[in-house]
Design an enzyme around this catalytic site. Structure first.
Site, PDB file in Angstrom:
ATOM      1  N   THR A   1       1.254  -0.644   0.174  1.00 14.25           N
ATOM      2  CA  THR A   1       0.188  -0.129  -0.060  1.00 14.25           C
ATOM      3  C   THR A   1       0.864   1.307  -0.233  1.00 14.25           C
ATOM      4  OG1 THR A   1      -1.747   1.104   1.413  1.00 14.25           O
ATOM      5  CG2 THR A   1      -0.076   0.364   2.372  1.00 14.25           C
TER       6      THR A   1
ATOM      7  N   GLY B   1      -2.401   6.923   5.899  1.00 14.54           N
ATOM      8  CA  GLY B   1      -2.717   6.811   6.708  1.00 14.54           C
ATOM      9  C   GLY B   1      -2.916   5.201   6.991  1.00 14.54           C
TER      10      GLY B   1
ATOM     11  N   ASP C   1      -7.349  -3.749   0.277  1.00 14.46           N
ATOM     12  CA  ASP C   1      -8.764  -3.042  -0.789  1.00 14.46           C
ATOM     13  C   ASP C   1     -10.395  -2.503   0.715  1.00 14.46           C
ATOM     14  OD1 ASP C   1      -8.743  -1.233  -3.331  1.00 14.46           O
ATOM     15  OD2 ASP C   1     -10.450  -2.269  -2.747  1.00 14.46           O
TER      16      ASP C   1
ATOM     17  N   TYR D   1     -12.479   9.231   5.711  1.00 15.56           N
ATOM     18  CA  TYR D   1     -13.448   9.904   5.841  1.00 15.56           C
ATOM     19  C   TYR D   1     -13.755  10.143   6.926  1.00 15.56           C
ATOM     20  CZ  TYR D   1     -14.639   9.448   0.754  1.00 15.56           C
ATOM     21  OH  TYR D   1     -14.146   9.274  -0.809  1.00 15.56           O
ATOM     22  N   ASP D   2     -12.475   9.624   8.171  1.00 15.59           N
ATOM     23  CA  ASP D   2     -13.197   9.107   9.736  1.00 15.59           C
ATOM     24  C   ASP D   2     -13.904  11.182   9.922  1.00 15.59           C
ATOM     25  OD1 ASP D   2     -11.631   7.094   9.828  1.00 15.59           O
ATOM     26  OD2 ASP D   2     -10.090   7.895   9.930  1.00 15.59           O
TER      27      ASP D   2
ATOM     28  N   ARG E   1     -10.293  -2.230   9.737  1.00 15.77           N
ATOM     29  CA  ARG E   1      -8.474  -2.407   9.540  1.00 15.77           C
ATOM     30  C   ARG E   1      -8.559  -3.303  10.720  1.00 15.77           C
ATOM     31  NH1 ARG E   1      -7.719   2.047   7.470  1.00 15.77           N
ATOM     32  NH2 ARG E   1      -8.207   1.290   5.556  1.00 15.77           N
TER      33      ARG E   1
END
Ligand code: ITT
Length: 210
Positions: free
Chosen positions: A8, A12, A71, A155-156, A182
């Site tokens: 990745t 974040g 993903d 979007y947190d 996650r």
């Protein structure tokens, strides 16, 4: 020590994955630790397809090691599943702030249960022998009317978790990890890795001792 390449480039995700996998007897690498590599295109229609595409596409970078990819995204059923697999490029908007603005615009006329949303994460692990394993995580919440907090990423600031009583943008890393998509998926990956590394350890010790 065996290498685990977590394919990745999202800072974040990297921060959270590093914390959730800390202490494992593996050397954790991210894509940025390797010389420039061609990007795998995320052409799948689901998180699972895209996670498999990325894990398979990057597996050849680390022969003999473990390669994982994730993903993830946010799904709003009242918007027909949007942003979904397009979360990272919602509306073609270039950054988190403008993607959050777009989500609020799209949801301006929605109230109560219609603001329900969930985050999902699918992690695919390619093992050195070629076997493929999948780990999932999901967390349910609501899209807040205005952004709250500056922690986390993506979007947190909009993702309100009811039992926490605040958005992930206001949550500590420990709170988010405990509840998040996650956190759930990477904890499952972690316990799988712990079990295979434990099985491999006696063989490796025998080999090393001749
Ligand atoms: P890689 O493919 O390099 O891993 P990416 O950001 O493109 O990075 P995805 O395609 O999986 O990764 O998109 C995930 C997007 O979903 C991410 O960019 C955020 O917009 C959103 N997202 C996923 N998990 C999130 C979280 O924990 N908090 C906030 N937003 C999240």
């Amino acid at each position: 020590m065996t290498d685990l390449l977590f394919a990745t480039t999202n800072p974040g995700k990297q921060r959270e994955i590093r914390g959730l996998l800390s202490g494992l007897p593996l050397r954790l690498l991210f894509l940025n630790d390797l010389p420039a590599v061609p990007e795998v295109e995320e052409t799948g229609a689901t998180f699972e397809e895209n996670a498999r595409l990325k894990a398979r596409g990057y597996a050849a970078l680390l022969p003999g090691g473990y390669v994982a990819a994730e993903d993830s995204g946010i799904v709003v059923p009242a918007l027909g599943g949007e942003p979904g697999v397009y979360s990272a490029r919602f509306g073609g908007r270039p950054d988190d702030l403008s993607r959050n603005e777009l989500l609020l615009e799209r949801m301006a006329s929605l109230d109560g249960e219609a603001r329900a949303a969930y985050y999902e994460a699918i992690v695919v692990l390619m093992e050195p022998g070629g076997a493929e394993r999948l780990f999932r995580g999901r967390v349910h919440g609501f899209i807040a009317k205005v952004p709250e907090g500056e922690r986390g990423f993506g979007y947190d600031p909009l993702f309100y978790h009811p039992s926490l009583g605040k958005t992930f943008g206001r949550a500590s890393q420990e709170e988010k990890d405990r509840l998040s998509h996650r956190g759930e998926a990477i904890r499952a990956l972690r316990s799988y890795l712990e079990s295979v590394l434990k099985e491999r350890a006696p063989d490796e010790a025998r080999e090393e001792n001749g």
